[in-house]
Design an enzyme around this catalytic site. Structure first.
Site, PDB file in Angstrom:
ATOM      1  N   GLY A  61       0.803  -1.225   0.000  1.00 23.75           N
ATOM      2  CA  GLY A  61       0.000   0.000   0.000  1.00 23.75           C
ATOM      3  C   GLY A  61       0.830   1.267   0.000  1.00 23.75           C
ATOM      4  N   GLN A  62       2.160   1.122   0.033  1.00 23.78           N
ATOM      5  CA  GLN A  62       3.006   2.321   0.037  1.00 23.78           C
ATOM      6  C   GLN A  62       2.802   3.110  -1.248  1.00 23.78           C
ATOM      7  OE1 GLN A  62       7.230   1.901   1.287  1.00 23.78           O
ATOM      8  NE2 GLN A  62       6.648  -0.192   1.841  1.00 23.78           N
ATOM      9  N   GLY A  63       2.810   4.436  -1.093  1.00 21.27           N
ATOM     10  CA  GLY A  63       2.565   5.325  -2.230  1.00 21.27           C
ATOM     11  C   GLY A  63       3.357   4.956  -3.471  1.00 21.27           C
ATOM     12  N   ARG A  64       4.623   4.639  -3.287  1.00 25.36           N
ATOM     13  CA  ARG A  64       5.479   4.394  -4.453  1.00 25.36           C
ATOM     14  C   ARG A  64       5.129   3.110  -5.181  1.00 25.36           C
ATOM     15  NH1 ARG A  64      10.621   2.441  -0.835  1.00 25.36           N
ATOM     16  NH2 ARG A  64       9.514   3.553   0.766  1.00 25.36           N
ATOM     17  N   TYR A  65       4.350   2.215  -4.542  1.00 31.06           N
ATOM     18  CA  TYR A  65       3.982   0.950  -5.192  1.00 31.06           C
ATOM     19  C   TYR A  65       2.517   0.905  -5.631  1.00 31.06           C
ATOM     20  CZ  TYR A  65       8.324  -0.970  -3.248  1.00 31.06           C
ATOM     21  OH  TYR A  65       9.628  -1.214  -2.937  1.00 31.06           O
TER      22      TYR A  65
END
Ligand code: GTP
Ligand code: MG
Length: 171
Positions: A61-65
């Site tokens: 769920g991290q922004g970069r992914y």
């Protein structure tokens, strides 16, 4: 015995909401891991219910992914969307990601069941699942079956109710 029907599920939601913890708890106890770390990219997990064999794309769920999510939409037959009920500051971010998901061409016109977990209900500042569904405007989802369950993934509470619902939708 009979081979169970296989279903592809996408597990989505912001980082730290508890996706990996939930999927881990749905596995038989001898297959569960003790140390859960933030997911890098995504991980493919499996668990079974009485009649179905689920293959889960447990996405980071991290922004970069988050831009990876959409590449798996076509394969998904159901969605598990996890919300940290105690993370009031990022509820609006969770709503933005949900709205983007619902408007995606690979999702928009499909009658995919969506199971929401209002997770971390054990935390003192968690808001109720009713309040979570209001803040995410779930009542506006008219073309897909959806259901929200309050859950505590650490204790495993609320998970079975959700998965039973999902199984009924796919049968
Ligand atoms: P990403 O992989 O980064 O997208 O995060 P995730 O959604 O997979 O979250 P993860 O399962 O890694 O859990 C994040 C943290 O929240 C961990 O420290 C978990 O132990 C904790 N956690 C998960 N579910 C619950 C819950 O129901 N209650 C509480 N108190 N903590 C939880
Ligand atoms: Mg994870």
């Amino acid at each position: 015995g009979l081979k169970k029907k296989e279903v592809h599920v996408l597990c989505l939601g912001l980082d730290n909401s508890g996706k990996t913890t939930i999927i881990n708890k749905l596995k038989p106890s001898n297959a569960q891991t003790q140390d859960i770390v933030p997911t890098i990219g995504f991980s493919i997990e499996k668990f079974k219910t009485s009649s179905l064999s689920f293959t889960v794309f447990d996405m980071s769920g991290q922004g970069r992914y988050r831009n990876l999510w959409e590449h798996y939409y076509k394969e998904g037959q159901a969605i598990i969307f996890v919300i940290d009920s105690s993370d009031k500051l990022r509820m609006v971010v969770a709503k933005e990601e949900l709205d983007t998901l619902l408007n995606h061409p690979d999702i928009k016109h499909r009658r995919l069941p969506i199971l929401f977990f209002a997770n971390k209900m054990d935390l003192r500042d968690a808001i109720s699942s009713v309040k979570v569904s209001q803040l995410l405007s779930l009542e506006n989802i008219k073309d897909k079956p959806w259901h929200i369950c309050a859950s505590d993934a650490l204790k495993g509470e609320g998970l079975q109710e959700g998965v039973d619902w999902l199984q009924d939708q796919i049968q």
